[in-house]
Design an enzyme around this catalytic site. Structure first.
Site, PDB file in Angstrom:
ATOM      1  N   LYS A  56      -2.177  81.035-109.663  1.00  0.00           N
ATOM      2  CA  LYS A  56      -0.815  81.236-110.155  1.00  0.00           C
ATOM      3  C   LYS A  56       0.164  80.512-109.229  1.00  0.00           C
ATOM      4  CE  LYS A  56       2.865  84.170-111.089  1.00  0.00           C
ATOM      5  NZ  LYS A  56       3.839  83.718-112.051  1.00  0.00           N
ATOM      6  N   ARG A 105       6.576 107.635-108.143  1.00  0.00           N
ATOM      7  CA  ARG A 105       7.348 106.614-107.436  1.00  0.00           C
ATOM      8  C   ARG A 105       6.962 106.572-105.963  1.00  0.00           C
ATOM      9  NH1 ARG A 105      13.515 106.142-109.470  1.00  0.00           N
ATOM     10  NH2 ARG A 105      13.436 104.392-108.052  1.00  0.00           N
ATOM     11  N   ASP A 165      23.840  94.719-108.890  1.00  0.00           N
ATOM     12  CA  ASP A 165      24.584  95.757-109.625  1.00  0.00           C
ATOM     13  C   ASP A 165      26.064  95.363-109.712  1.00  0.00           C
ATOM     14  OD1 ASP A 165      22.583  98.521-108.846  1.00  0.00           O
ATOM     15  OD2 ASP A 165      22.480  96.659-107.710  1.00  0.00           O
ATOM     16  N   ARG A 168      26.638  92.663-112.278  1.00  0.00           N
ATOM     17  CA  ARG A 168      26.597  93.241-113.634  1.00  0.00           C
ATOM     18  C   ARG A 168      27.914  93.949-113.933  1.00  0.00           C
ATOM     19  NH1 ARG A 168      20.504  95.381-112.621  1.00  0.00           N
ATOM     20  NH2 ARG A 168      19.413  93.668-113.656  1.00  0.00           N
ATOM     21  N   HIS A 192      20.714 100.991-104.380  1.00  0.00           N
ATOM     22  CA  HIS A 192      20.487 100.094-105.523  1.00  0.00           C
ATOM     23  C   HIS A 192      19.846 100.900-106.642  1.00  0.00           C
ATOM     24  CE1 HIS A 192      19.163  96.770-107.988  1.00  0.00           C
ATOM     25  NE2 HIS A 192      17.892  97.038-107.762  1.00  0.00           N
TER      26      HIS A 192
HETATM   27  P1  6V0 Z   1       5.839  90.398-110.412  1.00  0.00           P
HETATM   28  O1  6V0 Z   1       6.102  89.387-111.478  1.00  0.00           O
HETATM   29  O2  6V0 Z   1       4.722  91.361-110.558  1.00  0.00           O
HETATM   30  O3  6V0 Z   1       5.685  89.586-109.036  1.00  0.00           O
HETATM   31  C1  6V0 Z   1       5.211  90.153-107.866  1.00  0.00           C
HETATM   32  C2  6V0 Z   1       4.372  89.099-107.178  1.00  0.00           C
HETATM   33  O4  6V0 Z   1       3.973  89.607-105.901  1.00  0.00           O
HETATM   34  C3  6V0 Z   1       3.105  88.711-107.937  1.00  0.00           C
HETATM   35  O5  6V0 Z   1       3.062  87.323-108.159  1.00  0.00           O
HETATM   36  C4  6V0 Z   1       1.995  89.185-107.008  1.00  0.00           C
HETATM   37  O6  6V0 Z   1       0.828  88.360-107.067  1.00  0.00           O
HETATM   38  C5  6V0 Z   1       2.688  89.101-105.657  1.00  0.00           C
HETATM   39  N1  6V0 Z   1       1.996  89.856-104.612  1.00  0.00           N
HETATM   40  C6  6V0 Z   1       1.393  91.056-104.707  1.00  0.00           C
HETATM   41  N2  6V0 Z   1       0.838  91.380-103.530  1.00  0.00           N
HETATM   42  C7  6V0 Z   1       1.087  90.361-102.673  1.00  0.00           C
HETATM   43  C8  6V0 Z   1       0.783  90.116-101.306  1.00  0.00           C
HETATM   44  N3  6V0 Z   1       0.078  90.991-100.578  1.00  0.00           N
HETATM   45  N4  6V0 Z   1       1.194  88.953-100.767  1.00  0.00           N
HETATM   46  C9  6V0 Z   1       1.901  88.064-101.477  1.00  0.00           C
HETATM   47  N5  6V0 Z   1       2.230  88.252-102.761  1.00  0.00           N
HETATM   48  C10 6V0 Z   1       1.831  89.391-103.353  1.00  0.00           C
HETATM   49  O7  6V0 Z   1       7.151  91.281-110.173  1.00  0.00           O
HETATM   50  P2  6V0 Z   1       8.671  90.792-110.314  1.00  0.00           P
HETATM   51  O8  6V0 Z   1       8.793  89.420-109.782  1.00  0.00           O
HETATM   52  O9  6V0 Z   1       9.162  91.082-111.686  1.00  0.00           O
HETATM   53  O10 6V0 Z   1       9.410  91.807-109.332  1.00  0.00           O
HETATM   54  C11 6V0 Z   1       9.229  91.708-107.941  1.00  0.00           C
HETATM   55  C12 6V0 Z   1       9.971  92.820-107.214  1.00  0.00           C
HETATM   56  O11 6V0 Z   1      11.386  92.623-107.290  1.00  0.00           O
HETATM   57  C13 6V0 Z   1       9.716  94.220-107.775  1.00  0.00           C
HETATM   58  O12 6V0 Z   1       9.545  95.123-106.700  1.00  0.00           O
HETATM   59  C14 6V0 Z   1      11.001  94.520-108.521  1.00  0.00           C
HETATM   60  O13 6V0 Z   1      11.234  95.901-108.654  1.00  0.00           O
HETATM   61  C15 6V0 Z   1      12.005  93.853-107.612  1.00  0.00           C
HETATM   62  N6  6V0 Z   1      13.330  93.599-108.191  1.00  0.00           N
HETATM   63  C16 6V0 Z   1      14.407  93.759-107.390  1.00  0.00           C
HETATM   64  C17 6V0 Z   1      15.689  93.522-107.832  1.00  0.00           C
HETATM   65  C18 6V0 Z   1      16.862  93.730-106.911  1.00  0.00           C
HETATM   66  O14 6V0 Z   1      18.015  93.570-107.319  1.00  0.00           O
HETATM   67  N7  6V0 Z   1      16.636  94.070-105.668  1.00  0.00           N
HETATM   68  C19 6V0 Z   1      15.899  93.100-109.164  1.00  0.00           C
HETATM   69  C20 6V0 Z   1      14.826  92.894-109.971  1.00  0.00           C
HETATM   70  C21 6V0 Z   1      13.463  93.152-109.549  1.00  0.00           C
END
Ligand code: 6V0
Length: 332
Positions: A56, A105, A165, A168, A192
């Site tokens: 990926k 959670r 936030d 938005r 948040h």
């Molecule tokens: P996603 O698409 O599942 O991406 C997470 C990535 O992390 C994947 O590609 C995994 O392979 C990778 N990953 C997992 N374990 C490891 C590791 N040990 N080392 C390196 N990479 C790893 O999730 P998405 O991108 O949608 O969200 C990521 C995080 O951002 C989540 O915790 C959300 O809750 C958070 N967000 C935070 C926001 C904010 O405003 N702070 C807003 C939106 C999402």
């Protein structure tokens, strides 16, 4: 032989030109949205991506590299090995475990803490002078965890917090008043997500403080509209997730905007998650919450002591208490 014939008296590269490097850990939806926004901004000379999934990761790297003909030049590298992040100025962490159906959670958080134990130490080892920007959720607790694991001073550990936030909130107010969101100043602070605090008295449009303006004209119902708008800010993240599965574009822009303020030393004020101890009588323990903070090359340069109502301060302290309880349960 090289493609270019050397020029005899070519000037050596300027020693004052700094090479700017940004690393992103987690090449998921959010990490890649941040990466793509950063690339359009001509901010970094080098962008390093790290993820646990090598295929990926390589796919995402190649896909971004193939846009080079349309973008300012940025070297893009990727690896599952953290040495690729060596000498980063800014490390953005978006890696997170996905919630398993029926999982609490707290359990999810525990898994994310284990993940951070694998992520933060190597980042620190390879970039001891970097600024850490935490995006993974729950962002306030994980920013605290990252701070503890890094051993960095708190000004170099920042959570993206309520920056999203707030944007938005600004969009919805702008939409309601039919003005440009960039002309709307409005801050959401605190935790948040669900228990964030809207700073009503700070809302202004084109320099006009909205609430006192409305009060003078005795337009009372508008305050209710604003309260509804804040509720909508809380709900709209859930709505986007329900509709498309995740949120990405807005958080991508919001984090890239923070990166710009930091690396270009803009000294702009952003509501981001910072060590909140000592502000607004939060003094029970070490907790990260979003407050309007000035960001620059050194990270958090200062926190604005905004005047807030007793009710808002109570709300902040309640959030702090909840977060502290979670941190205690985690045993960190
Ligand atoms: P996603 O698409 O599942 O991406 C997470 C990535 O992390 C994947 O590609 C995994 O392979 C990778 N990953 C997992 N374990 C490891 C590791 N040990 N080392 C390196 N990479 C790893 O999730 P998405 O991108 O949608 O969200 C990521 C995080 O951002 C989540 O915790 C959300 O809750 C958070 N967000 C935070 C926001 C904010 O405003 N702070 C807003 C939106 C999402």
């Amino acid at each position: 032989g090289s493609f270019f014939a050397p020029i005899q008296q070519a000037a050596p590269p300027s020693p004052t030109k700094r090479h700017i490097k940004i690393s992103i850990v987690g090449a998921g939806n959010v990490g890649m949205a941040i990466a793509q926004t950063l690339l359009t901004q001509d901010l970094a000379d080098e962008l390093a991506l790290v993820d646990a999934l090598p295929d990926k990761l390589r796919g995402e790297m190649l896909d971004l590299q193939h846009a080079a003909a349309f973008l300012p030049r940025t070297k893009i590298v990727a690896s599952t090995d953290y040495s690729v992040t060596t000498a980063s100025d800014l490390c953005i962490v978006t890696a997170g475990a996905r919630q398993i159906s029926g999982e609490s959670r707290l359990n999810l958080l525990q898994r994310n803490v284990s993940l951070f134990k694998k992520i933060i130490p190597p980042l620190v080892q390879y970039s001891p002078d970097a600024i850490l920007m935490i995006v993974s959720n729950p962002v306030d607790v994980l920013t605290y965890i990252a701070w503890k694991l890094s051993g960095f001073p708190s000004n170099r550990v920042i959570g993206s917090g309520t920056n999203l936030d707030s944007s938005r909130f600004r969009f919805l107010i702008a939409d309601h008043l039919d003005v440009n969101a960039q002309d709307v100043q409005a801050y959401i602070i605190g935790e948040h997500g669900d228990s964030s605090v809207a700073l009503w008295s700070s809302i202004s449009v084109g320099g006009v403080p909205i609430l006192s303006f409305l009060e003078k004209r005795q337009i009372a119902y508008e305050k209710e509209t604003l309260v509804k708008i804040h509720k909508e800010v809380i709900n709209c993240a859930y709505e986007v997730i329900q509709l498309k599965g995740y949120t990405s574009w807005a958080v991508g822009y919001s984090v890239a905007n923070l990166a710009w303020s930091i690396l270009r030393d803009q000294r702009r004020i952003h509501p981001v998650s910072v060590l909140a101890k000592g502000f607004h009588d939060i003094d029970d323990g070490e907790v990260f919450l979003s407050l309007p903070a000035q960001l620059g090359r050194g990270g958090v340069l200062g926190v604005i002591n905004v005047p807030i109502s007793d009710e808002e301060a109570d709300h902040l302290r309640r959030s702090a208490k909840t977060i502290l309880e979670v941190q205690e349960q985690l045993g960190v």
